[in-house]
Scaffold this active site. Structure first.
Site, PDB file in Angstrom:
ATOM      1  N   ARG A  58       0.810  -1.209   0.000  1.00  0.00           N
ATOM      2  CA  ARG A  58       0.000   0.000   0.000  1.00  0.00           C
ATOM      3  C   ARG A  58       0.848   1.266   0.000  1.00  0.00           C
ATOM      4  O   ARG A  58       0.707   2.126  -0.866  1.00  0.00           O
ATOM      5  CB  ARG A  58      -0.884  -0.041   1.242  1.00  0.00           C
ATOM      6  CG  ARG A  58      -1.976   0.942   1.330  1.00  0.00           C
ATOM      7  CD  ARG A  58      -2.717   0.638   2.610  1.00  0.00           C
ATOM      8  NE  ARG A  58      -2.553  -0.786   2.925  1.00  0.00           N
ATOM      9  CZ  ARG A  58      -3.503  -1.690   2.735  1.00  0.00           C
ATOM     10  NH1 ARG A  58      -4.677  -1.339   2.309  1.00  0.00           N
ATOM     11  NH2 ARG A  58      -3.268  -2.953   3.001  1.00  0.00           N
ATOM     12  N   THR A  59       1.738   1.371   0.957  1.00  0.00           N
ATOM     13  CA  THR A  59       2.499   2.614   1.100  1.00  0.00           C
ATOM     14  C   THR A  59       3.408   2.837  -0.109  1.00  0.00           C
ATOM     15  O   THR A  59       3.527   3.951  -0.622  1.00  0.00           O
ATOM     16  CB  THR A  59       3.335   2.586   2.397  1.00  0.00           C
ATOM     17  OG1 THR A  59       2.452   2.364   3.493  1.00  0.00           O
ATOM     18  CG2 THR A  59       4.075   3.889   2.603  1.00  0.00           C
ATOM     19  N   LYS A  86      25.214 -10.529   7.756  1.00  0.00           N
ATOM     20  CA  LYS A  86      26.066  -9.344   7.671  1.00  0.00           C
ATOM     21  C   LYS A  86      26.587  -9.220   6.242  1.00  0.00           C
ATOM     22  O   LYS A  86      27.447  -9.954   5.811  1.00  0.00           O
ATOM     23  CB  LYS A  86      27.233  -9.451   8.653  1.00  0.00           C
ATOM     24  CG  LYS A  86      26.830  -9.175  10.096  1.00  0.00           C
ATOM     25  CD  LYS A  86      26.793  -7.684  10.408  1.00  0.00           C
ATOM     26  CE  LYS A  86      26.376  -7.477  11.870  1.00  0.00           C
ATOM     27  NZ  LYS A  86      26.052  -6.085  12.168  1.00  0.00           N
ATOM     28  N   ARG A 108      11.592   2.843   4.160  1.00  0.00           N
ATOM     29  CA  ARG A 108      10.936   2.080   5.225  1.00  0.00           C
ATOM     30  C   ARG A 108      11.936   1.055   5.738  1.00  0.00           C
ATOM     31  O   ARG A 108      12.660   0.428   4.963  1.00  0.00           O
ATOM     32  CB  ARG A 108       9.690   1.365   4.711  1.00  0.00           C
ATOM     33  CG  ARG A 108       9.183   0.325   5.718  1.00  0.00           C
ATOM     34  CD  ARG A 108       7.860  -0.259   5.344  1.00  0.00           C
ATOM     35  NE  ARG A 108       6.803   0.728   5.507  1.00  0.00           N
ATOM     36  CZ  ARG A 108       5.504   0.413   5.442  1.00  0.00           C
ATOM     37  NH1 ARG A 108       5.122  -0.822   5.220  1.00  0.00           N
ATOM     38  NH2 ARG A 108       4.600   1.348   5.607  1.00  0.00           N
ATOM     39  N   HIS A 136       5.292   6.843  11.298  1.00  0.00           N
ATOM     40  CA  HIS A 136       4.869   6.665   9.913  1.00  0.00           C
ATOM     41  C   HIS A 136       4.137   7.963   9.572  1.00  0.00           C
ATOM     42  O   HIS A 136       2.916   8.012   9.542  1.00  0.00           O
ATOM     43  CB  HIS A 136       3.951   5.441   9.833  1.00  0.00           C
ATOM     44  CG  HIS A 136       3.649   4.982   8.430  1.00  0.00           C
ATOM     45  ND1 HIS A 136       4.023   5.675   7.314  1.00  0.00           N
ATOM     46  CD2 HIS A 136       2.989   3.887   7.998  1.00  0.00           C
ATOM     47  CE1 HIS A 136       3.605   5.015   6.231  1.00  0.00           C
ATOM     48  NE2 HIS A 136       2.976   3.925   6.627  1.00  0.00           N
TER      49      HIS A 136
END
Lengths: 306, 447
Positions: A58-59, A86, A108, A136
């Site tokens: 969505r974002t 790592k 994000r 957010h």
């Protein structure tokens, strides 16, 4: 008016009322322009990097859409990382991508503070699209944009944020901005999922939602994640739903004009019943629509030629 | 001509054991032996270099009792040589090293290796601690008695042993050795993957919190084990008010329990994490403002016995990342003395004698290390300290390879002007000019 002196959008904690009003009113004018089929092209010739270290549909799509509507282009990268593996350092990853010459970075990450670190090491604007449990901000802004659209103002309105407050960046961005705008904020959830000293932020903690639901103007329902159950934050989904699930039954004394928000993705039948999620009080899809608008406003303010 | 007899005159000599301060002169001969105290050398003693330290303090045997020196295994982070440089420049005359190297110091052979390496490479005495369990795995006891015989001064896995029964055995088994087990208390099932103190700031920063109980419950458990099964315990570093209170009560019950803390816990509280500065990431984490005050109170009433750096040097990469993934720890050998003196003497008004105990005689007593004091016919180790001048700490002043310090850019007093180890000048600040003669600063570890 230089209302946004900072180069990046890292969180709403630093926003005062004027800055919130400015960005929300800018979003409203963009929404009107868009409805009138007039397109701002302020990102023409600009390329934004959508750097997602954590899954998002969505974002990410919302940001990409906002960038395209403003005439810009975007590159999206999903890099799920594990602290156990790592590889290249975060510093090197970010510096290498930056060397390709993006005009802004939307990020994000599962760790709080990553956008702040990136902002510190790069000159380009950084937009926080969710960092750990911290913030957010674009979600907080679109939630409030939607609330204001429905009820004109959030001042003196009662807002209940319901669910896993401890692990929610949406909750924190909502709380900071709602308090600045004069709303009364309540948080509710299992005591294990209410973070330490949260009342010191200026919110009221409630453990039984049935006592307060009739006073609420807005309820923002947070997604509950199954893994919290495995870690012993609560015993079963059944018990969670019984105590904190937003059911039709629970809303019988609610105000008729109550608005129900959810940042998605929804777990139907767990934190919210389908009858409620699809019911007359829900504004969940309005949030999604407004998400694009609000992100256009953010990008426009940070990136448009001054 | 170059002279080798030095006279250090007009110093304010602190004796932390006897609790005295007196202005005196020290004459040290070419063998590093004190041949005179109190009198001024005659002008015609041309072979004597005179250093006037009027107004400056002389503190014997400052010891950093908790350092991760990284050698062997992580020489990119620190070596005995770089740590030694940091120590003498910072005014420290001996280091007590943790066994968390690669490989770990968990056998008498490794203890002997540390002694041999330090003789070859370092100029500061380094006393190794041995691991409590093999490979610091928490499952099987290491050879505590053989390591003791090889010269280990204490035993630690960092944290105490998760397995309560094995911790009981470790305490019982080592009880007659009269060497401490050192515990950095944490219950990992409580602290989970926390990165800062649990409280208002962890809430607003969205970081996983570590509640004070994760330290306190482990301290309470281990105190009960000592009460029932014997053993000698040193908790380091304590970071919470309740930890200090638990030790206070254990001492009142007459148990062989001591504790220490680090300077950074006296300066910072959890609010320092706002903005996610990685040089402030440390475990145990900075606690609340009232915890910080309780540590200072614990120092004033004698509950806290020792201040040590908890030196954990990292390369730039360990801290040049986001807060959650950054390595915890602070590079502290360079700053132990000045940060402790600034906070406790200048800001909190403690006496130089009392603070000297925390840095010198108490840690030596906790680890049962015998070092000569400042007395006739002894080869002394001491530091000359200036408490009058303020200075700004710059990263360029660090001799440690680790620049991960929250103190950089801050103002301090208590600068070390001269460090003498076993009668040899190992460091002298350019500002401290001899009145007559020429000084020899010994750099060769064999001298």
């Amino acid at each position: 008016m230089q209302i946004s002196p900072e180069k990046s959008l890292l969180g709403l904690r630093s926003f005062n009322r004027d800055r919130l009003d400015f960005i929300l009113s800018h979003a409203r004018s963009l929404k009107q322009l868009y409805a009138d089929n007039t397109h701002a092209r302020s990102l023409q010739g600009k390329t934004v990097l959508n750097l997602f270290f954590e899954p998002s549909t969505r974002t990410r799509v919302s940001f990409e859409t906002a960038i395209k509507r403003l005439g810009g282009s975007s590159v999206a990268i999903s890099m799920e990382t594990s602290s156990l593996k790592k590889g290249e350092t975060l510093f090197d990853t970010v510096k290498n991508l930056d060397a390709m010459g993006f005009d802004a970075i939307v990020v994000r990450h599962r760790n709080a503070g990553v956008p702040h670190f990136i902002d510190h090491i790069l000159d380009v604007p950084v937009i926080n699209a969710g960092d750990g449990f911290n913030e957010h901000p674009s979600q907080g802004l679109l939630d409030i944009f939607t609330m204001q659209e429905q009820r004109g103002s959030v001042e003196n309105r009662n807002v209940l944020i319901l669910g896993d407050i401890l692990h929610s960046r949406v909750a924190r961005s909502n709380i900071w901005a709602l308090l600045q705008l004069g709303a009364k904020v309540f948080v509710a959830g299992p005591p294990t999922l209410i973070p330490a000293n949260i009342a010191d932020m200026g919110v009221t903690v409630v453990h039984s939602i049935d006592d307060v639901i009739s006073q609420m103007d807005f309820i923002n329902v947070l997604r509950i994640q199954y893994e919290r159950q495995d870690l012993g934050y609560f015993p079963t989904i059944r018990e969670y739903r019984d105590q904190f699930g937003l059911t039709q039954e629970r809303l019988k004394d609610a105000k008729p004009e109550l608005c129900i928000l959810h940042p998605g993705p929804i777990n139907r039948g767990i934190e919210i019943d389908s009858a409620v999620a699809d019911g007359p009080n829900n504004v969940i899809l309005n949030q999604v629509t407004n998400g694009v608008i609000v992100r256009m406003a953010i990008l426009d303010l940070l990136l448009a030629p001054k | 001509m170059i002279t080798e007899t030095i006279a250090i005159i007009n110093g304010r000599l602190i004796d932390p054991v006897r609790g005295t301060e007196e202005v005196t002169n020290l004459l040290i001969n070419s063998n590093g032996v004190i041949t005179g105290m109190g009198y001024l050398p005659d002008d015609d003693e041309e072979t004597t270099t005179v250093i006037d330290v009027k107004g400056r303090f002389i503190i014997p045997n400052i010891t950093d009792s908790h350092c991760s020196l990284r050698e062997p295994g992580h020489e990119d982070k620190e070596t005995f040589l770089s740590a030694s440089d940091a120590a003498v420049t910072g005014g420290i005359t001996a280091l007590i090293a943790t066994p968390d190297t690669h490989p770990t110091v968990d056998t008498p052979e490794m203890v002997s290796f540390i002694h041999a390496r330090r003789r070859a490479a370092g100029i500061v005495p380094i006393y190794p601690m041995g691991a409590l369990s093999k490979g610091i795995n928490g499952l099987e006891l290491a050879e505590l008695r053989l390591m003791h015989d090889a010269g280990a001064v204490g035993f630690t896995d960092g944290n105490s042993l998760e397995h309560t029964g094995l911790m009981r055995h470790a305490l019982q088994y080592s009880s007659d050795l009269d060497r401490p087990i050192i515990v950095t208390a944490d219950d990992p099932l409580l602290s989970q993957n926390g990165v800062m103190n649990e409280g208002y700031y962890s809430t607003i920063l969205g970081l996983r919190g570590i509640h004070a109980e994760s330290e306190e419950l482990r301290i309470a458990r281990d105190i009960e084990l000592v009460e029932r099964f014997g053993g000698v315990l040193h908790f380091f570093p304590v970071s919470t008010a309740q930890s200090v209170e638990l030790v206070r009560r254990a001492k009142a019950r007459g148990l062989a329990i001591t504790c220490g803390t680090s300077p950074h816990y006296l300066y910072f509280d959890e609010s320092a994490i706002d903005g996610y500065p990685t040089n402030f990431k440390v475990l145990p984490p900075f606690r609340s403002a009232s915890d910080r005050q309780a540590l200072i109170d614990g120092i004033k009433d004698g509950t806290i016995d020792a201040i040590a750096s908890h030196h954990q040097p990292h390369t730039i990469d360990g801290k040049r990342t986001d807060f959650v993934d950054a390595d915890p720890g602070i590079s502290g050998i360079d700053t132990l003395v000045c940060t402790t003196l600034t906070k406790l003497v200048r800001d909190e008004g403690l006496s130089m004698v009392d603070v000297s105990r925390l840095l010198s005689s108490n840690p030596l007593a906790i680890f049962r290390i015998k070092r000569p004091g400042i007395a006739l016919m002894k080869r002394p180790s001491f530091t000359v300290i200036d408490m009058k001048t303020d200075f700004t700490l710059e990263s360029s002043q660090f001799k440690s390879k680790g620049l991960n310090s929250p103190f950089i850019g801050r103002q301090f007093t208590g600068k070390s002007l001269m460090t003498v180890i076993e009668g040899r000048i190992r460091f002298i600040d350019p500002s401290l000019k001899p009145t007559t003669g020429t000084l020899v600063v010994s750099k060769d570890p064999t001298t």
